[in-house]
Design an enzyme around this catalytic site. Structure first.
Site, PDB file in Angstrom:
ATOM      1  N   CYS A 132       0.849  -1.195   0.000  1.00  0.00           N
ATOM      2  CA  CYS A 132       0.000   0.000   0.000  1.00  0.00           C
ATOM      3  C   CYS A 132       0.885   1.245   0.000  1.00  0.00           C
ATOM      4  O   CYS A 132       1.451   1.604   1.039  1.00  0.00           O
ATOM      5  CB  CYS A 132      -0.905  -0.021   1.235  1.00  0.00           C
ATOM      6  SG  CYS A 132      -1.833   1.498   1.517  1.00  0.00           S
ATOM      7  N   CYS A 135      -0.142   4.113   2.237  1.00  0.00           N
ATOM      8  CA  CYS A 135       0.181   3.890   3.652  1.00  0.00           C
ATOM      9  C   CYS A 135       1.673   4.087   3.930  1.00  0.00           C
ATOM     10  O   CYS A 135       2.044   4.649   4.956  1.00  0.00           O
ATOM     11  CB  CYS A 135      -0.191   2.462   4.062  1.00  0.00           C
ATOM     12  SG  CYS A 135      -1.819   1.932   3.530  1.00  0.00           S
ATOM     13  N   ASP A 136       2.521   3.610   3.036  1.00  0.00           N
ATOM     14  CA  ASP A 136       3.938   3.468   3.380  1.00  0.00           C
ATOM     15  C   ASP A 136       4.908   4.286   2.525  1.00  0.00           C
ATOM     16  O   ASP A 136       6.124   4.152   2.700  1.00  0.00           O
ATOM     17  CB  ASP A 136       4.314   1.976   3.336  1.00  0.00           C
ATOM     18  CG  ASP A 136       3.553   1.201   4.418  1.00  0.00           C
ATOM     19  OD1 ASP A 136       3.521   1.684   5.568  1.00  0.00           O
ATOM     20  OD2 ASP A 136       2.987   0.143   4.117  1.00  0.00           O
TER      21      ASP A 136
HETATM   22  C1  LIG Z   1       0.129  -4.068   5.185  1.00  0.00           C
HETATM   23  C2  LIG Z   1      -0.989  -3.049   5.184  1.00  0.00           C
HETATM   24  C3  LIG Z   1      -0.739  -1.811   5.691  1.00  0.00           C
HETATM   25  C4  LIG Z   1      -1.750  -0.857   5.721  1.00  0.00           C
HETATM   26  N1  LIG Z   1      -1.487   0.368   6.263  1.00  0.00           N
HETATM   27  C5  LIG Z   1      -2.486   1.269   6.352  1.00  0.00           C
HETATM   28  C6  LIG Z   1      -2.256   2.541   6.942  1.00  0.00           C
HETATM   29  O1  LIG Z   1      -1.134   2.853   7.373  1.00  0.00           O
HETATM   30  N2  LIG Z   1      -3.309   3.409   7.019  1.00  0.00           N
HETATM   31  C7  LIG Z   1      -4.549   3.084   6.538  1.00  0.00           C
HETATM   32  O2  LIG Z   1      -5.468   3.892   6.668  1.00  0.00           O
HETATM   33  N3  LIG Z   1      -4.787   1.907   5.952  1.00  0.00           N
HETATM   34  C8  LIG Z   1      -3.787   0.993   5.845  1.00  0.00           C
HETATM   35  N4  LIG Z   1      -4.011  -0.200   5.222  1.00  0.00           N
HETATM   36  C9  LIG Z   1      -5.302  -0.420   4.579  1.00  0.00           C
HETATM   37  C10 LIG Z   1      -6.385  -0.727   5.595  1.00  0.00           C
HETATM   38  O3  LIG Z   1      -5.932  -1.727   6.486  1.00  0.00           O
HETATM   39  C11 LIG Z   1      -7.630  -1.157   4.860  1.00  0.00           C
HETATM   40  O4  LIG Z   1      -8.016  -0.121   3.965  1.00  0.00           O
HETATM   41  C12 LIG Z   1      -8.786  -1.398   5.818  1.00  0.00           C
HETATM   42  O5  LIG Z   1      -8.430  -2.363   6.786  1.00  0.00           O
HETATM   43  C13 LIG Z   1      -9.998  -1.878   5.048  1.00  0.00           C
HETATM   44  O6  LIG Z   1     -11.027  -2.051   5.958  1.00  0.00           O
HETATM   45  P1  LIG Z   1     -12.296  -2.928   5.606  1.00  0.00           P
HETATM   46  O7  LIG Z   1     -13.076  -3.007   6.864  1.00  0.00           O
HETATM   47  O8  LIG Z   1     -12.934  -2.397   4.395  1.00  0.00           O
HETATM   48  O9  LIG Z   1     -11.741  -4.380   5.206  1.00  0.00           O
HETATM   49  P2  LIG Z   1     -10.718  -5.356   5.938  1.00  0.00           P
HETATM   50  O10 LIG Z   1      -9.781  -4.641   6.820  1.00  0.00           O
HETATM   51  O11 LIG Z   1     -10.168  -6.187   4.827  1.00  0.00           O
HETATM   52  O12 LIG Z   1     -11.647  -6.239   6.878  1.00  0.00           O
HETATM   53  C14 LIG Z   1     -12.504  -7.204   6.347  1.00  0.00           C
HETATM   54  C15 LIG Z   1     -13.048  -8.053   7.462  1.00  0.00           C
HETATM   55  O13 LIG Z   1     -14.025  -8.947   6.942  1.00  0.00           O
HETATM   56  C16 LIG Z   1     -13.768 -10.257   7.405  1.00  0.00           C
HETATM   57  N5  LIG Z   1     -14.349 -11.207   6.462  1.00  0.00           N
HETATM   58  C17 LIG Z   1     -13.963 -11.482   5.201  1.00  0.00           C
HETATM   59  N6  LIG Z   1     -14.775 -12.420   4.654  1.00  0.00           N
HETATM   60  C18 LIG Z   1     -15.695 -12.712   5.611  1.00  0.00           C
HETATM   61  C19 LIG Z   1     -16.785 -13.624   5.667  1.00  0.00           C
HETATM   62  N7  LIG Z   1     -17.089 -14.414   4.641  1.00  0.00           N
HETATM   63  N8  LIG Z   1     -17.514 -13.688   6.798  1.00  0.00           N
HETATM   64  C20 LIG Z   1     -17.224 -12.890   7.862  1.00  0.00           C
HETATM   65  N9  LIG Z   1     -16.188 -12.029   7.872  1.00  0.00           N
HETATM   66  C21 LIG Z   1     -15.441 -11.944   6.758  1.00  0.00           C
HETATM   67  C22 LIG Z   1     -12.261 -10.311   7.545  1.00  0.00           C
HETATM   68  O14 LIG Z   1     -11.864 -11.383   8.387  1.00  0.00           O
HETATM   69  C23 LIG Z   1     -12.011  -8.940   8.147  1.00  0.00           C
HETATM   70  O15 LIG Z   1     -12.266  -8.946   9.522  1.00  0.00           O
HETATM   71  C24 LIG Z   1      -3.023  -1.172   5.188  1.00  0.00           C
HETATM   72  C25 LIG Z   1      -3.276  -2.439   4.663  1.00  0.00           C
HETATM   73  C26 LIG Z   1      -2.262  -3.384   4.660  1.00  0.00           C
HETATM   74  C27 LIG Z   1      -2.540  -4.768   4.110  1.00  0.00           C
END
Ligand SMILES: Cc1cc2nc3c(=O)[nH]c(=O)nc-3n(C[C@H](O)[C@H](O)[C@H](O)COP(=O)(O)OP(=O)(O)OC[C@H]3O[C@@H](n4cnc5c(N)ncnc54)[C@H](O)[C@@H]3O)c2cc1C
Length: 308
Positions: A132, A135-136
């Site tokens: 990302c 992010c980094d």
């Molecule tokens: C290495 C890394 C570094 C990052 N650094 C940053 C940063 O510094 N700042 C920032 O703002 N963002 C950062 N991000 C991005 C950020 O983490 C994501 O944008 C954010 O977490 C997305 O949130 P979300 O809730 O949409 O999805 P996700 O975080 O992907 O959460 C999805 C959730 O759904 C669950 N799930 C999936 N399928 C199912 C199912 N069938 N049934 C039930 N549950 C399910 C998963 O287990 C998870 O709990 C980073 C991402 C990564 C990978």
């Protein structure tokens, strides 16, 4: 079987925020997820989540869970396999066989980054291997970095990284790019970007952190080593929305299409965060969309009750 007002799928920032807002609207709320935190758990360096200055993603996830528990949100540690429509309700069927009925659903399953599947990728994740750039990118100041991929995400990353790093290699295994031409031209305009095509990454090498990558020319089959301190893998994301298959409209990337109130094409199903077709995958953005989805679900349920 008890009918919940809202079933929230996913425990990332979108799902957690949706649960907080739903619960505070006194909706009977259940959150189904194998863990709380989502992708936030994968980073130790969150510097852009307002009010959170501790940086550790694991710490932020602990706060998420603490807040959910304090509010009394019911959490089920499982994954949803399928959503079925039953009259004007939805049945969530989980992997372990349990089922829940809800008057509305907020899907926040998020996404995961596609991997190169080469040696060193897992070992150096977060120690020179990143997924990302938003992010980094600040970590790449005055460094030599590589971006892998040929689509918009890769070129957007290269465009951003070129503003921080000394040198950016954009590495693509094909000879043509799927990225928009205007973006490709913008990246080509940066004097410190070098584009390498028909080249595949074979290994990521280093001692404590990334020091170089092993590349193979797919034309000459020559294998060579390129010294870089950071590598950004931008070869696409997989959206976790299989349980909504056939129920809601998606785009060509399988992202769930939503409107500005996070409504999907199916009445009563809302979606938020990286599962959607909305841009900019960031924790705060997912959290904001989760809040909108919960408020929109509340309005949907109120209208339904009023008309029923
Ligand atoms: C290495 C890394 C570094 C990052 N650094 C940053 C940063 O510094 N700042 C920032 O703002 N963002 C950062 N991000 C991005 C950020 O983490 C994501 O944008 C954010 O977490 C997305 O949130 P979300 O809730 O949409 O999805 P996700 O975080 O992907 O959460 C999805 C959730 O759904 C669950 N799930 C999936 N399928 C199912 C199912 N069938 N049934 C039930 N549950 C399910 C998963 O287990 C998870 O709990 C980073 C991402 C990564 C990978």
């Amino acid at each position: 079987m008890e009918t919940y007002d809202v079933i929230i799928i996913g425990g990332g920032p979108a799902g957690v925020s949706a649960a907080i807002y739903a619960k505070r609207k006194l909706l009977r709320t259940i959150l189904i997820s194998k863990e709380i935190g989502g992708q936030v758990l994968l980073t130790n360096n969150i510097e852009n989540y307002p009010g959170f200055v501790e940086r550790s993603g694991i710490r932020l996830a602990e706060y998420f869970e603490q807040q959910l528990r304090e509010l009394g949100v019911e959490i089920v540690e499982d994954a949803v396999r399928e959503i079925r429509i039953e009259g004007d309700s939805f049945r969530a069927i989980c992997e372990e066989g349990t089922e829940f009925l809800g008057k509305s659903v907020i899907a926040t399953g998020g996404s995961s980054h596609r991997k190169l599947n080469v040696p060193g990728e897992d070992e150096f994740f977060g120690k020179g291997v990143y997924v990302c750039a938003t992010c980094d990118a600040p970590l790449t100041k005055n460094k030599t970095v590589a971006v892998v991929g040929g689509g918009n995400a890769a070129f957007q990353s290269a465009d951003l990284l070129a503003r921080y790093a000394n040198k950016v290699y954009l590495i693509h295994r094909r000879g043509v790019f799927s990225a928009d031409g205007i973006l490709v031209n913008r990246v080509k305009g940066h004097g410190n970007v070098e584009i390498m095509t028909n080249v595949a990454v074979r290994e990521i090498k280093g001692k404590e952190r990334v020091e170089s990558i092993l590349l193979e020319s797919l034309e000459s089959r020559r294998v060579f080593e390129l010294p870089v301190q950071k590598i950004f893998i931008e070869i696409g994301k997989e959206v976790k929305a299989g349980y909504l298959k056939g129920l809601v409209q998606t785009n060509q990337h399988n992202q769930v299409i939503v409107d500005r109130l996070q409504r999907t094409s199916c009445r009563g199903i809302f979606a938020a965060g990286e599962i959607t077709d909305l841009p900019y995958g960031q924790a705060i953005i997912s959290a904001g969309q989760g809040a909108v989805a919960a408020l929109a679900a509340f309005d949907y349920l109120s209208e339904k009750e009023g008309s029923g």
